[in-house]
Scaffold this motif. Sequence first.
Motif, PDB file in Angstrom:
ATOM      1  N   GLU A  44      -1.885  42.470  39.054  1.00 50.48           N
ATOM      2  CA  GLU A  44      -1.291  43.700  39.584  1.00 50.48           C
ATOM      3  C   GLU A  44      -0.161  43.431  40.572  1.00 50.48           C
ATOM      4  O   GLU A  44       0.642  44.307  40.856  1.00 50.48           O
ATOM      5  N   ASP A  45      -0.080  42.198  41.092  1.00 51.90           N
ATOM      6  CA  ASP A  45       1.018  41.829  41.994  1.00 51.90           C
ATOM      7  C   ASP A  45       2.290  41.469  41.230  1.00 51.90           C
ATOM      8  O   ASP A  45       3.358  41.340  41.836  1.00 51.90           O
ATOM      9  N   CYS A  46       2.181  41.283  39.928  1.00 50.22           N
ATOM     10  CA  CYS A  46       3.329  40.898  39.085  1.00 50.22           C
ATOM     11  C   CYS A  46       4.104  42.138  38.655  1.00 50.22           C
ATOM     12  O   CYS A  46       3.536  43.228  38.544  1.00 50.22           O
ATOM     13  N   PRO A  47       5.402  41.981  38.379  1.00 49.75           N
ATOM     14  CA  PRO A  47       6.176  43.119  37.874  1.00 49.75           C
ATOM     15  C   PRO A  47       5.533  43.693  36.608  1.00 49.75           C
ATOM     16  O   PRO A  47       5.037  42.954  35.757  1.00 49.75           O
ATOM     17  N   ARG A  48       5.561  44.998  36.516  1.00 52.13           N
ATOM     18  CA  ARG A  48       4.918  45.700  35.390  1.00 52.13           C
ATOM     19  C   ARG A  48       5.423  45.200  34.033  1.00 52.13           C
ATOM     20  O   ARG A  48       4.658  45.088  33.079  1.00 52.13           O
ATOM     21  N   VAL A  49       6.714  44.856  33.948  1.00 48.92           N
ATOM     22  CA  VAL A  49       7.295  44.457  32.667  1.00 48.92           C
ATOM     23  C   VAL A  49       6.742  43.128  32.157  1.00 48.92           C
ATOM     24  O   VAL A  49       6.790  42.871  30.954  1.00 48.92           O
ATOM     25  N   VAL A  50       6.233  42.265  33.050  1.00 45.83           N
ATOM     26  CA  VAL A  50       5.694  40.980  32.599  1.00 45.83           C
ATOM     27  C   VAL A  50       4.182  40.997  32.404  1.00 45.83           C
ATOM     28  O   VAL A  50       3.622  40.064  31.824  1.00 45.83           O
ATOM     29  N   GLN A  51       3.516  42.057  32.853  1.00 46.79           N
ATOM     30  CA  GLN A  51       2.061  42.099  32.741  1.00 46.79           C
ATOM     31  C   GLN A  51       1.552  41.974  31.302  1.00 46.79           C
ATOM     32  O   GLN A  51       0.592  41.237  31.059  1.00 46.79           O
ATOM     33  N   PRO A  52       2.170  42.642  30.311  1.00 49.78           N
ATOM     34  CA  PRO A  52       1.699  42.444  28.931  1.00 49.78           C
ATOM     35  C   PRO A  52       1.835  40.994  28.468  1.00 49.78           C
ATOM     36  O   PRO A  52       0.976  40.488  27.742  1.00 49.78           O
ATOM     37  N   LEU A  53       2.897  40.326  28.901  1.00 40.39           N
ATOM     38  CA  LEU A  53       3.102  38.927  28.518  1.00 40.39           C
ATOM     39  C   LEU A  53       1.997  38.048  29.104  1.00 40.39           C
ATOM     40  O   LEU A  53       1.454  37.174  28.411  1.00 40.39           O
ATOM     41  N   LEU A  54       1.662  38.280  30.350  1.00 43.45           N
ATOM     42  CA  LEU A  54       0.608  37.491  30.997  1.00 43.45           C
ATOM     43  C   LEU A  54      -0.750  37.763  30.360  1.00 43.45           C
ATOM     44  O   LEU A  54      -1.560  36.849  30.172  1.00 43.45           O
ATOM     45  N   ARG A  55      -0.998  39.013  30.005  1.00 41.46           N
ATOM     46  CA  ARG A  55      -2.266  39.349  29.327  1.00 41.46           C
ATOM     47  C   ARG A  55      -2.375  38.635  27.980  1.00 41.46           C
ATOM     48  O   ARG A  55      -3.444  38.172  27.593  1.00 41.46           O
ATOM     49  N   LEU A  56      -1.252  38.544  27.274  1.00 42.41           N
ATOM     50  CA  LEU A  56      -1.258  37.840  25.991  1.00 42.41           C
ATOM     51  C   LEU A  56      -1.430  36.335  26.183  1.00 42.41           C
ATOM     52  O   LEU A  56      -2.202  35.697  25.463  1.00 42.41           O
ATOM     53  N   GLU A  57      -0.709  35.761  27.151  1.00 36.64           N
ATOM     54  CA  GLU A  57      -0.876  34.329  27.429  1.00 36.64           C
ATOM     55  C   GLU A  57      -2.345  34.004  27.700  1.00 36.64           C
ATOM     56  O   GLU A  57      -2.855  32.972  27.263  1.00 36.64           O
TER      57      GLU A  57
END
Length: 194
Positions: A88-101
């Motif tokens: 939640e501290d990460c920019p919203r636009v990268v959150q889907p990428l991190l969830r996939l990683e």
Amino acid sequence: MNIRDATKAHARDLAYLINLAGEGLPEYLWGQMATGSETPMDVGEQRAAREEGGFSYRHAKVCFQKKKLLGMILDYRLPDPYDLDDLEDCPRVVQPLLRLEAQAPGSWYINAIATYKAARRRGVASLLMAQAEASAIAAGCTEMSLIVASENSVARTFYEHQGFREVAALPVEPYPGGKHGGDWLLMTKRIDAA
């Protein structure tokens, strides 16, 4: 053509190429970090010149022909387990990428691969991907992973020809300058570790 480890001297090229591979998302994020007269690419160059972090020249390989840089790949092993506690501290636009990683922990991750336009269709990307697979095997990985935009049909087709298959998807969070909508696709490939 030959592949070698990137150096700090390649930082500007790495920033340009990772932005190309990242569908403009890196430049958008770097723009948020820029201060004073810095451009987004200045920030990208500084980040590429770092000694640590996912986007560091230390994780990059570059492909040259004679003295001309043709392309690069940024790859490394993802953590296992993959911690999403600070998501939640990460920019919203990268959150889907991190969830996939996080769905491919311990895999050899292709963060970015790109070639300059003049070097396309010459086998540079295939050569870089072969190098990444060799690195993955040397590291004892049994899986490789990457993320691509669903609407980027050229890149998706290339990855499919390399043996990658889609395993998960999450919607792209729109961002200024974004070239694609649709979904981010996590693609993986099983490999035989040494």
